[in-house]
Design an enzyme around this catalytic site. Structure first.
Site, short mmCIF file in Angstrom:
data_model
loop_
_atom_site.label_atom_id
_atom_site.label_comp_id
_atom_site.label_asym_id
_atom_site.label_seq_id
_atom_site.Cartn_x
_atom_site.Cartn_y
_atom_site.Cartn_z
N TYR A 53 0.85 -1.19 0.00
CA TYR A 53 0.00 0.00 0.00
C TYR A 53 0.89 1.24 0.00
O TYR A 53 1.85 1.31 0.78
CB TYR A 53 -0.91 0.02 1.23
CG TYR A 53 -2.32 -0.41 0.89
CD1 TYR A 53 -3.01 0.22 -0.14
CD2 TYR A 53 -2.95 -1.42 1.59
CE1 TYR A 53 -4.30 -0.17 -0.48
CE2 TYR A 53 -4.24 -1.82 1.26
CZ TYR A 53 -4.91 -1.18 0.23
OH TYR A 53 -6.19 -1.57 -0.11
N GLU A 55 -0.45 4.81 -0.55
CA GLU A 55 -1.22 6.04 -0.78
C GLU A 55 -0.33 7.26 -0.64
O GLU A 55 0.50 7.33 0.27
CB GLU A 55 -2.37 6.17 0.24
CG GLU A 55 -3.62 5.43 -0.18
CD GLU A 55 -3.69 4.06 0.45
OE1 GLU A 55 -2.61 3.49 0.74
OE2 GLU A 55 -4.81 3.58 0.66
N ASP A 199 -6.54 13.23 -25.14
CA ASP A 199 -6.56 11.83 -24.71
C ASP A 199 -5.85 11.04 -25.81
O ASP A 199 -6.43 10.73 -26.84
CB ASP A 199 -8.02 11.39 -24.54
CG ASP A 199 -8.15 9.92 -24.16
OD1 ASP A 199 -7.15 9.19 -24.27
OD2 ASP A 199 -9.25 9.52 -23.76
N THR A 225 -3.83 5.69 -21.72
CA THR A 225 -3.59 4.37 -21.17
C THR A 225 -2.15 4.00 -21.50
O THR A 225 -1.48 4.67 -22.30
CB THR A 225 -4.54 3.32 -21.79
OG1 THR A 225 -4.49 3.45 -23.21
CG2 THR A 225 -5.96 3.51 -21.30
N LYS A 228 -1.86 0.18 -24.83
CA LYS A 228 -2.27 0.06 -26.24
C LYS A 228 -1.00 0.11 -27.11
O LYS A 228 -0.15 -0.75 -26.98
CB LYS A 228 -3.28 1.16 -26.58
CG LYS A 228 -4.59 1.01 -25.77
CD LYS A 228 -5.66 1.98 -26.22
CE LYS A 228 -6.99 1.73 -25.53
NZ LYS A 228 -7.21 2.56 -24.34
N ARG A 234 -1.46 -2.87 -18.25
CA ARG A 234 -2.78 -2.24 -18.21
C ARG A 234 -2.75 -1.12 -17.18
O ARG A 234 -2.32 -1.32 -16.04
CB ARG A 234 -3.80 -3.30 -17.82
CG ARG A 234 -5.22 -2.92 -18.02
CD ARG A 234 -6.03 -4.15 -18.30
NE ARG A 234 -5.73 -4.65 -19.62
CZ ARG A 234 -6.39 -4.28 -20.73
NH1 ARG A 234 -7.38 -3.42 -20.67
NH2 ARG A 234 -6.06 -4.78 -21.90
N1 DSN Z 1 -11.64 -0.06 -25.04
C1 DSN Z 1 -10.81 0.89 -25.72
C2 DSN Z 1 -10.76 0.66 -27.18
O1 DSN Z 1 -10.90 -0.47 -27.59
O2 DSN Z 1 -10.57 1.60 -27.94
C3 DSN Z 1 -11.17 2.29 -25.41
O3 DSN Z 1 -11.25 2.45 -24.06
#
Ligand code: DSN
Length: 417
Positions: A53, A55, A199, A225, A228, A234
């Protein structure tokens, strides 16, 4: 990758993981938002840092024993700022939606006006969808694409901004195949006195690898994120100009989240270092070259590609010209061993659960070492599968060929790459 202890202790979970290793090896993954994390990223993700933990932030924690958590979080922050040329970073958001939630809390009061991209024209749920917290907490207006060109209608963005006077403009997309003109968005934001949030979740890896212009010179805040095109674990992050750093930090913790996932932060640090290597530039360029090759081959095969092609890692295929829906195309491709998702196309007459399109992306297959010449093969599989319709024997035969083709390529994280 072996899970010996898990297999002895919990064969059911171990079997599901083993099945997914086989699935990830045998199938062609065209989901534009997925990728294969490296073995180093997976090791950090699976490390004992999950037990801690922590925080708070480095040097200012609410629990004892955070010295190693501080090390990995500082590494992640320093590396991501160096990677994107940003001033401040928060690497604690558990997901892209939570990053966007915190970015909104850092810059807006409930009821404030925001201008974002329409979900069914490429945006994201958190960009103002009425079924999402964003559309419930804030007053959103939306922009979209030109009907003919299917590219962002910047004139309409500017006109709506002048009339609506948003406090924040959000750009970035989940299904937009073209370069986004961040400088133009900055101009519009400045004209109406709005902040600009980019974003970049889908294109973060392309930006890190120099294959897409960076929003860093233009955006007040950037969310993303990390799993990707960036190929990390993740999770998510918020990058900002220094004046926003304190507000962003308190908007993440204690406002939106409790304890950070220290194991995920460690894995983010690993991924940021990987993305700074020269090989990653080669990778990012190859992702785009592959997407363009795939779009070209599918167009040659008679499919309509939304906006006529792609500048990034994904393409949207309008399958209505084949008299099938996006859902039917997704199911047919799945039966042939090709994983993709149905997706609304601009001005789609069909509802989101059905759609007229499929979204195809090349980040994952490029991580397996597939190149432009392989895109002809994959396009042929896609065209054959869509042509086979519901002919199960034909689809099974294509699936056999897909599995043979795909399993010849190593999977990072599975084959120790
Ligand atoms: N789930 C993602 C995507 O496939 O683009 C977006 O959050």
């Amino acid at each position: 990758m072996m899970h010996d202890i898990l297999a002895r202790q919990d064969p059911e979970v171990a079997a599901a993981i083993a099945d997914d290793i086989r699935r990830q090896t045998d199938e062609i993954n065209l989901i534009a938002s997925e990728n294969y994390a490296s073995s180093a990223v997976l090791e950090a993700t699976g490390s004992v840092l999950t037990n801690k933990y922590a925080e708070g932030y480095p040097g200012r924690r609410y629990y004892a024993g955070c010295e190693n958590a501080d090390v990995v979080e500082r590494l992640a922050i320093d590396r991501v700022n160096a990677l994107f040329g940003t001033e401040a970073a928060n690497v604690q958001p558990h997901s892209g939606s939570q990053a966007n939630m915190a970015a909104y809390f850092a810059t807006l009061a409930p009821g404030d006006r925001v201008l974002g991209m329409q979900l069914d024209q490429g945006g994201h749920l958190t960009h103002g969808s009425p079924v999402n917290f964003s559309g419930k907490l804030y007053e959103f207006a939306s922009y979209g694409v030109l009907r003919e060109e299917e590219t962002i209608d910047y004139e309409a963005v500017a006109a709506t901004a002048r009339e609506f006077k948003p406090a924040l403009i959000v750009t970035g997309a989940t299904a937009y195949p073209r370069i986004i003109d961040f400088a133009r968005f900055r101009e519009i934001a400045d004209e109406v006195g709005a902040l600009l949030l980019v974003d970049m979740a889908h294109i973060a890896g392309l930006i890190a690898g120099g294959a897409h212009p960076s929003p860093a010179p233009y955006a007040d805040l950037i969310t993303s994120t990390t799993h990707k095109t960036l190929r990390g674990p993740r999770g998510a992050m918020i990058l900002s100009r220094q004046p926003f750093a304190r507000k962003v930090n308190s908007a993440v913790f204690p406002n939106a989240q409790g304890g950070p996932m220290v194991h995920a932060i460690a894995a983010k640090a690993v991924a940021f270092a990987e993305a700074a290597r020269p090989e990653f530039r080669t990778y990012a360029a190859a992702v785009v070259a592959n997407a363009q090759a795939l779009a070209g081959a599918l167009a040659d095969g008679g499919l309509r590609i939304v906006s006529g092609g792609t500048d990034n890692h994904l393409l949207l295929v309008d399958v209505s010209t084949r008299d099938i829906t996006g859902q039917e195309a997704e199911d047919t491709l799945r039966a042939a061993g090709i994983i993709a998702n149905k997706n609304a196309i601009p001005f789609d007459p069909l509802p989101p659960r059905v759609t007229s399109g499929v979204r195809l992306g090349t980040p994952a297959l490029t991580s397996r070492g597939m190149g432009t010449s392989d895109m002809d093969t994959i396009a042929a599989f896609v065209l054959d599968a869509l042509g086979a319709g519901s002919d199960e024997r034909a689809l099974a035969s294509i699936r056999g060929r897909v599995n043979k083709f795909a399993s010849a390529f190593a999977v990072p994280g599975v084959d120790n790459a």
